[in-house]
Design a protein around this motif. Structure first.
Motif, PDB file in Angstrom:
ATOM      1  N   ILE A 125     -19.737  31.586  43.047  1.00 38.23           N
ATOM      2  CA  ILE A 125     -18.889  31.886  44.205  1.00 38.23           C
ATOM      3  C   ILE A 125     -19.421  33.139  44.893  1.00 38.23           C
ATOM      4  CG2 ILE A 125     -16.568  32.495  44.965  1.00 38.23           C
ATOM      5  CD1 ILE A 125     -15.468  30.965  42.587  1.00 38.23           C
ATOM      6  N   VAL A 178     -14.429  34.604  48.242  1.00 36.37           N
ATOM      7  CA  VAL A 178     -13.209  33.800  48.342  1.00 36.37           C
ATOM      8  C   VAL A 178     -12.507  34.187  49.628  1.00 36.37           C
ATOM      9  CG1 VAL A 178     -10.999  33.212  47.280  1.00 36.37           C
ATOM     10  CG2 VAL A 178     -12.985  33.684  45.836  1.00 36.37           C
ATOM     11  N   SER A 221      -9.773  32.778  40.958  1.00 34.61           N
ATOM     12  CA  SER A 221     -11.151  32.590  41.422  1.00 34.61           C
ATOM     13  C   SER A 221     -11.636  33.881  42.072  1.00 34.61           C
ATOM     14  CB  SER A 221     -11.218  31.435  42.430  1.00 34.61           C
ATOM     15  OG  SER A 221     -10.830  30.219  41.833  1.00 34.61           O
ATOM     16  N   ARG A 277     -18.465  34.769  40.224  1.00 34.84           N
ATOM     17  CA  ARG A 277     -18.128  33.948  39.072  1.00 34.84           C
ATOM     18  C   ARG A 277     -18.541  32.505  39.360  1.00 34.84           C
ATOM     19  NH1 ARG A 277     -12.303  35.472  36.306  1.00 34.84           N
ATOM     20  NH2 ARG A 277     -12.837  37.618  35.675  1.00 34.84           N
ATOM     21  N   PHE A 319     -18.163  28.752  39.961  1.00 36.88           N
ATOM     22  CA  PHE A 319     -17.087  27.950  40.533  1.00 36.88           C
ATOM     23  C   PHE A 319     -16.617  26.904  39.531  1.00 36.88           C
ATOM     24  CE2 PHE A 319     -16.001  23.910  42.570  1.00 36.88           C
ATOM     25  CZ  PHE A 319     -14.844  24.290  43.218  1.00 36.88           C
ATOM     26  N   ASN A 320     -15.295  26.750  39.441  1.00 32.37           N
ATOM     27  CA  ASN A 320     -14.689  25.746  38.579  1.00 32.37           C
ATOM     28  C   ASN A 320     -13.641  25.003  39.391  1.00 32.37           C
ATOM     29  OD1 ASN A 320     -12.934  24.401  36.671  1.00 32.37           O
ATOM     30  ND2 ASN A 320     -13.907  25.623  35.061  1.00 32.37           N
ATOM     31  N   THR A 341     -10.027  25.398  38.198  1.00 30.22           N
ATOM     32  CA  THR A 341      -9.459  26.703  38.527  1.00 30.22           C
ATOM     33  C   THR A 341      -9.064  26.772  39.996  1.00 30.22           C
ATOM     34  OG1 THR A 341     -10.811  27.740  36.814  1.00 30.22           O
ATOM     35  CG2 THR A 341      -9.886  29.179  38.503  1.00 30.22           C
ATOM     36  N   ALA A 342      -9.918  26.209  40.878  1.00 30.69           N
ATOM     37  CA  ALA A 342      -9.610  26.220  42.304  1.00 30.69           C
ATOM     38  C   ALA A 342      -8.328  25.434  42.602  1.00 30.69           C
ATOM     39  CB  ALA A 342     -10.790  25.656  43.098  1.00 30.69           C
ATOM     40  N   ASP A 394      -5.399  27.504  41.477  1.00 28.19           N
ATOM     41  CA  ASP A 394      -5.132  28.580  42.433  1.00 28.19           C
ATOM     42  C   ASP A 394      -4.419  28.044  43.674  1.00 28.19           C
ATOM     43  OD1 ASP A 394      -6.270  30.443  40.792  1.00 28.19           O
ATOM     44  OD2 ASP A 394      -8.239  30.390  41.765  1.00 28.19           O
ATOM     45  N   LEU A 453     -15.853  29.930  48.683  1.00 32.18           N
ATOM     46  CA  LEU A 453     -14.660  29.145  48.352  1.00 32.18           C
ATOM     47  C   LEU A 453     -13.580  29.477  49.373  1.00 32.18           C
ATOM     48  CD1 LEU A 453     -12.953  27.284  46.598  1.00 32.18           C
ATOM     49  CD2 LEU A 453     -12.480  29.247  45.091  1.00 32.18           C
TER      50      LEU A 453
END
Length: 785
Positions: free
Chosen positions: A115, A118, A137, A141, A143-144, A147-148, A151, A183
């Motif tokens: 990332i 954000v 996020s 880090r 990106f997952n 997790t996004a 969030d 992101l």
């Protein structure tokens, strides 16, 4: 840019892996069938080499550990698929492919990007920095997608707490170089979803209108565009359930329960319909109330004498708690430690009575080892500790700990306050844990006022309820109206000398132009310091010292002889002591539907200064809610007397009846007056006054979201008495210096609006004197922004 990234890539990778495994299996089976026909067996592989392709940040050994396949290990097609699923489940790769090539296993991966930053798009109601504090996020880090998505759900919840249940959040990726992405959370805030209707089902005693006044959730009203109290907040429902239960139980409905609460959103997603399904039950009253004990050192009769609750009083759990606290205090005064009071309730469904037997017993010998306080970053420990009536080493009393927790919450300094007890270093000791969460305690106010008496005005104020974390109150206020300016400063220490003693300081200065339309101005400054303390359960006593500067100035040519002489006195200083006794059961008495407030005060000036006087004021208020609390009846009787000794009083020292004391007349419109030639018509005020006000407030039958209620009132009163009542020069004379009663009837319209409470009074003077100045209409508005 990729929407819902990872989902399609995962699907493609899964298809490729399955195809690879199926192809290899089919080829091997075909070769075996051709060479040596035999029964089919499960395909297995043995790889002498494993090749990792596509990894950049992640070490090949890490990928092999996820796969769980070692060189030379024999694996089946199913185990290859399991290896694929394990690598994919690590959340590190956007794509995964496993390809057997002879004795070589090739694992190809596409790593998730890093990332770069954000960002939030489309948000106006919640700032970027506030949203950044909610999501996990972060830049730099990996990106997952899971997790996004999580969030995005957190952001949606934040908007839901603001009443925007239609908010939508979509995470999207913006591809950058070097396998980096931005992101972006695309936010569609949507509008505030209002509560269109709050309904109560199952209530027979109290109307929906009365119960809706208790609830925090309000249905949409006329000012829905600018007011937020009608927006739907899910967390508020739990609070509403509690306050509704407390309302019924305090009125004797011990079987009351809430069966369900339904919050349905309209098909257009523009409004909620909230329905409380309740069961009221029957109302119970107290039956026989007794106190008993088997302890040799306890006299039950002594404890029974202090019971306040009598048979026939509507039952309330709060009243039972008050009686328990009263008996435990008596036990402490008698030196009886570890005394516990247990209420044993016997139910009589035939008479709808609850017999209460207070059983005094000796509880376990448990002591408080210590009190631990956490979470108070601003408030000092001692502010919290003084809410406890016990200290380390005292006998442990669970009820006292519960009441201490309520006192901490009642401070208003904390958003959340939890008080729990746990076992200490020995079974005979407990540790009391206090966990608080600080809340804002300061406020800056800007407001507007309007009244028929004072005209339009503005208010500026600053208030801090927890000054420097010491629990002290500090206030500064500036108020201006038509011809009036006022400046005030207040300070209060609620626990002076660590006792239940409130110390206060007040400083006020005000100026008026053309007081009561007469040609003189005033300037009054006042300094007050006071001590207030409880003297009984519902009574308080305040002692105070007051220093006062007062001046009448700028006398006009049309001013009469009396006021001109008073202006000529110049500035005067007074100094004296005073007290106020208050007895109040309106909010905290035995009956939540009725109460009285009695107040008696006296101020003695003459402790130095230029003035010697005694000012006495008495006031009695009675209030009763009838017709299932739909109608409020109120009666107020008030009177005052001013004794000035050898010196004459001035108009700014004497009583004047404004609309707050008697309606239907102009300021200074009744009482002694100086009438004479040259247009002299001066209101002089009076040394004595007596007023009785009777009023009723009731619903008008309109939907309560309009905020409109009505009222009727009847006022009777008089203002009289001067030090100098002789006829003055030039034919001027004092008139109406007698206690002739004035009678006024009227109707009120109360309107609770988003800009403040409005009151409209329409009055008619049934009896007045010749020179009285009455009026037909009064209007007041007060609001804070």
């Amino acid at each position: 840019m990729k929407n819902r990234v990872g989902t399609r890539a995962n699907e493609r990778a899964a298809v490729k892996a399955v195809k690879s495994v199926l192809f290899a299996s089919a080829a091997a089976l075909a070769v075996q069938a051709a060479v040596l026909p035999q029964p089919a067996l499960a395909q297995s592989y043995t790889f002498t080499e494993v090749s990792i392709e596509g990894s950049q940040r992640i070490e090949p050994a890490t990928i092999l550990s996820y796969a769980g396949i070692a060189r030379g290990q024999t694996v089946t097609a199913a185990e290859l698929n399991d290896a694929y699923q394990r690598i994919l489940a690590s959340g590190l790769f956007e794509e995964v492919e496993i390809v057997p090539v002879g004795n070589k296993l090739v694992i190809r991966v596409v790593e998730y990007p890093t990332i770069n930053r954000v960002v939030f798009e489309g948000n106006r109601r919640i700032k970027d920095e506030d949203l950044a504090g909610l999501v996990t996020s972060e830049s730099r880090r990996v990106f997952n997608p899971a997790t996004a998505e999580r969030d995005a759900g957190i952001i949606v919840q934040a908007y839901a707490e603001q009443g925007r249940a239609a908010a939508r959040v979509t995470p999207k990726l913006i591809r950058r170089s070097d396998n980096r992405v931005d992101l972006a959370f695309e936010i569609l805030e949507g509008g505030v979803i209002e509560v269109e209707r709050v309904s109560i089902v199952g209530n027979n005693v109290y109307s929906d209108r009365r119960l809706r006044r208790v609830l925090g959730t309000k249905q949409a009203g006329l000012f829905r565009a600018i007011i937020r109290r009608d927006s739907f907040v899910e967390d508020r429902i739990e609070f509403d359930k509690q306050v509704l239960t407390d309302f019924y139980q305090s009125r004797g409905y011990v079987d009351f329960r809430i069966n369900s609460v339904n919050a349905e959103i309209a098909e257009e997603r523009d409004g909620y319909f909230v329905t409380f399904n309740v069961q009221e039950g029957q109302q119970f009253t107290f039956g026989e109330v007794t106190a008993t004990s088997d302890l040799a050192d306890v006299d039950p009769a002594e404890f029974a004498e202090i019971l306040r609750v009598r048979p026939g009083v509507v039952y309330s759990p709060a009243l039972v708690e008050n009686e328990i606290a009263r008996m435990e205090r008596l036990a402490n005064r008698r030196g009886l430690n570890f005394i516990r009071v247990e209420p044993r309730i016997t139910r009589n469904d035939r008479t709808l009575e609850l017999d209460v037997e207070f059983v005094l017993s000796r509880g376990p010998r448990i002591f408080i080892e210590r009190i631990d306080i956490e979470g108070n970053t601003t408030t000092l420990d001692r502010v919290i500790r003084r809410q406890f009536k016990v200290v380390e080493g005292d006998p442990f009393n669970p009820r006292e700990i519960r009441q201490s927790a309520e006192r901490i919450r009642a401070l208003g300094f904390f958003g959340n306050a939890d008080v729990n007890a746990r076992e200490g270093s020995t079974p005979q000791q407990v540790i009391v844990d206090v966990d608080v969460e600080e809340a804002p305690t300061g406020s800056i106010g800007f407001g507007g006022t309007y009244s028929t008496d004072g005209g339009f005005g503005l208010n500026l104020s600053f208030n801090e309820r927890n000054f420097l974390g010491r629990g002290q109150a500090l206030g500064v206020e500036l108020s201006t109206a038509s011809g009036t300016r006022s400046y005030g400063f207040t300070f209060a220490e609620p626990a002076f000398l660590n006792r239940d003693l409130r110390f206060g300081i007040g400083l006020n200065y005000s100026e008026t132009d053309n007081q009561y339309d007469d040609s003189y101005d005033t300037a009054i400054g006042r300094f007050t310091t006071s001590l207030t303390f409880p003297v009984a359960e519902y009574s308080t006593l305040q002692g105070r010292y007051t220093a006062r500067y007062s001046e009448m100035l700028n006398a006009g040519s049309d001013l009469g002889d009396i006021l001109t002489a008073e202006v000529d006195q110049g500035a005067l200083f007074s100094s004296g002591l005073g007290y106020t006794y208050t007895f109040d059961t309106i909010d905290t008495g035995l009956d939540p539907t009725a109460g009285v407030r009695l107040q008696f005060s006296q101020d003695f000036a003459g402790l130095g200064g230029d003035v010697t006087s005694v000012t006495t004021v008495a006031r009695a208020v009675g209030q009763k809610k009838v017709r299932n609390e739909e109608v409020t009846l109120r009666a107020v009787v008030e009177g005052g007397a001013l004794w000035t000794g050898s010196n004459d009083s001035r108009v700014i020292d004497r009583f004047n009846l404004g609309s707050s004391r008697m309606r239907g007349f102009e300021p200074g419109g009744i009482g002694p007056r100086e009438i004479g030639s040259g247009g002299v018509n001066d209101a002089l005020g009076g040394n004595y006054f007596a007023v009785a006000r009777f009023e009723a407030e009731f619903p008008l039958g309109l939907p309560e979201e309009y905020g409109l209620t009505g009222g009727l009132f009847y006022d009777v009163g008089s203002l009289w008495g001067l030090d100098n009542t002789s006829t003055t020069t030039a034919g001027n004379s004092v008139v109406q210096d007698d206690p002739a009663a004035r009678h006024v009837i009227g109707a009120s319209l109360f309107w609770t609006t988003a800009i403040g409470p409005l009151r409209f009074n329409f009055t008619k003077a049934l009896q007045k004197e010749e020179h009285d100045e009455d009026r037909f209409f009064e209007f007041t508005l007060a609001t804070d922004f």
